[in-house]
Write an enzyme that holds these catalytic residues in place. Sequence first.
Site, PDB file in Angstrom:
ATOM      1  N   TYR A   1      47.178  42.176 151.395  1.00  0.00           N
ATOM      2  CA  TYR A   1      46.103  42.771 152.192  1.00  0.00           C
ATOM      3  C   TYR A   1      46.614  43.858 153.130  1.00  0.00           C
ATOM      4  O   TYR A   1      45.844  44.643 153.659  1.00  0.00           O
ATOM      5  CB  TYR A   1      45.377  41.701 153.022  1.00  0.00           C
ATOM      6  CG  TYR A   1      44.526  40.744 152.199  1.00  0.00           C
ATOM      7  CD1 TYR A   1      44.422  40.873 150.827  1.00  0.00           C
ATOM      8  CD2 TYR A   1      43.828  39.719 152.804  1.00  0.00           C
ATOM      9  CE1 TYR A   1      43.662  40.001 150.073  1.00  0.00           C
ATOM     10  CE2 TYR A   1      43.050  38.837 152.054  1.00  0.00           C
ATOM     11  CZ  TYR A   1      42.978  38.982 150.691  1.00  0.00           C
ATOM     12  OH  TYR A   1      42.219  38.120 149.953  1.00  0.00           O
TER      13      TYR A   1
ATOM     14  N   ASP B   1      47.652  28.502 140.225  1.00  0.00           N
ATOM     15  CA  ASP B   1      46.592  28.186 139.253  1.00  0.00           C
ATOM     16  C   ASP B   1      46.418  26.672 139.145  1.00  0.00           C
ATOM     17  O   ASP B   1      45.288  26.160 139.109  1.00  0.00           O
ATOM     18  CB  ASP B   1      46.875  28.823 137.880  1.00  0.00           C
ATOM     19  CG  ASP B   1      48.331  28.726 137.460  1.00  0.00           C
ATOM     20  OD1 ASP B   1      49.191  28.446 138.310  1.00  0.00           O
ATOM     21  OD2 ASP B   1      48.613  28.928 136.258  1.00  0.00           O
TER      22      ASP B   1
ATOM     23  N   ASP C   1      43.362  32.726 150.961  1.00  0.00           N
ATOM     24  CA  ASP C   1      41.969  33.162 151.101  1.00  0.00           C
ATOM     25  C   ASP C   1      41.105  32.427 150.077  1.00  0.00           C
ATOM     26  O   ASP C   1      40.054  31.866 150.397  1.00  0.00           O
ATOM     27  CB  ASP C   1      41.922  34.682 150.859  1.00  0.00           C
ATOM     28  CG  ASP C   1      40.614  35.307 151.297  1.00  0.00           C
ATOM     29  OD1 ASP C   1      39.739  34.578 151.782  1.00  0.00           O
ATOM     30  OD2 ASP C   1      40.469  36.529 151.141  1.00  0.00           O
TER      31      ASP C   1
ATOM     32  N   ASP D   1      38.679  28.726 150.649  1.00  0.00           N
ATOM     33  CA  ASP D   1      37.244  28.734 150.382  1.00  0.00           C
ATOM     34  C   ASP D   1      36.871  27.634 149.387  1.00  0.00           C
ATOM     35  O   ASP D   1      35.822  26.999 149.510  1.00  0.00           O
ATOM     36  CB  ASP D   1      36.791  30.095 149.838  1.00  0.00           C
ATOM     37  CG  ASP D   1      36.385  31.043 150.956  1.00  0.00           C
ATOM     38  OD1 ASP D   1      36.650  30.714 152.138  1.00  0.00           O
ATOM     39  OD2 ASP D   1      35.816  32.111 150.671  1.00  0.00           O
TER      40      ASP D   1
ATOM     41  N   LYS E   1      53.504  31.520 143.016  1.00  0.00           N
ATOM     42  CA  LYS E   1      53.403  31.886 141.599  1.00  0.00           C
ATOM     43  C   LYS E   1      54.803  32.317 141.166  1.00  0.00           C
ATOM     44  O   LYS E   1      55.024  33.440 140.678  1.00  0.00           O
ATOM     45  CB  LYS E   1      52.360  33.014 141.436  1.00  0.00           C
ATOM     46  CG  LYS E   1      51.965  33.324 140.015  1.00  0.00           C
ATOM     47  CD  LYS E   1      51.130  32.249 139.357  1.00  0.00           C
ATOM     48  CE  LYS E   1      50.858  32.602 137.903  1.00  0.00           C
ATOM     49  NZ  LYS E   1      50.311  31.500 137.108  1.00  0.00           N
TER      50      LYS E   1
END
Length: 360
Positions: free
Chosen positions: A141, A224, A248, A252, A192
């Site tokens: 970001y 994942d 993020d 959620d 990852k």
Amino acid sequence: MTNKIAILPGDGIGPEIIAEAVKTLECLKQKFGFDAELESATFGGAGYDEFGHPLPDSTLALCKESDAILLGSVGGPKYDQLERDLRPERGLLGLRSKLELFSNLRPAILYPQLASASSLKAEIVSGLDIMIVRELTGGIYFGQPRGIRELDDGQRQGFNTLVYSENEIERIARSAFDIAMVRNKQLCSIDKANVLEVSELWREVVIRVGQDYPEVELSHMYVDNAAMQLVRDPKQFDVMVTTNLFGDILSDTAAMLTGSIGMLPSASLDKNGKGMYEPIHGSAPDIAGKGIANPLATILSVAMLLRYSLNQSELANHIESAVGNVLNQGFRTADIADGGNSVSTVEMGDAVVAALGAIS
Ligand code: NAD
């Protein structure tokens, strides 16, 4: 010593829910002698409306001199056409990075009274209590270079950069291990590492920091798989730590396990424990001004503020038990009413204040 709290109502339902949170703070002052000075400032779209910028200088100065910040929410369709740097969400990113609020705490707790609100079976989620620690000021970001460029063949190409330095990884890892130490001492680091070099370094540094926390059981999981496990068997987790982008998305997902985003608070801390506290939801333009928004996530953000920045765990416990009590008494705003009777934002705030008043 008087605690100074900056109050940023923001946009949409922000001012409605913040008004109820301020009522609980005033109640703590009157009933429990809590010594605090509250000062409000415009931020986000409201900051743009008043000063032409989502993070006005005067708001930033107030936040810097305060011990903690309580934020409602920012954003709304009215501001979507502004140039990117003037959008409300940019104010939020700016505040996080200027105050170095690198550690984002996102609890996902399922209140037993609301177990039926989850889309998962009650036995999978009932009693859920996990904490996701998300790195907030680095990663993709913020990484440079970024942009949209034109290629030789005339096509446009969008690009962003994922970077993490060792010290950024180390400080978020320490923050997560510290939190695991005061919970169930289990930390799962999400990465990852099978594909990304950044994740390889992330994993190496997390393992190194873990040597200072021998009591914490550290595990690692690819993102994942973590997404899958969160909906398959979320109670296997205690504390999860991860990067800005992965956090993020996963936070959620975890939030939705609880059934209502109107119930979940969050904290963003710097290295000294100073922090900004806000509900995880946005400005909900679809219900703004209707007086039906759930103020509990914001009120529970006040509890986190008291616990993590002001060292007032007892007052934090009072707020959390007052919220539990109003749920026991059957108070529900529309988002958690499951089709039954509901109360307004103000009535819910009044109920929490009454429940606080009943604590001896
Ligand atoms: P949102 O969280 O605002 O709303 C999603 C849905 O949840 C809506 O149906 C809304 O009515 C409902 N909802 C949210 N909070 C609620 C509450 N307290 N009580 C009852 N219902 C509630 O997400 P969105 O619609 O994707 O975004 C709206 C705006 O908020 C956008 O401008 C977005 O950029 C901004 N946003 C801000 C923040 C923040 O301030 N930190 C976070 C996310 C989104």
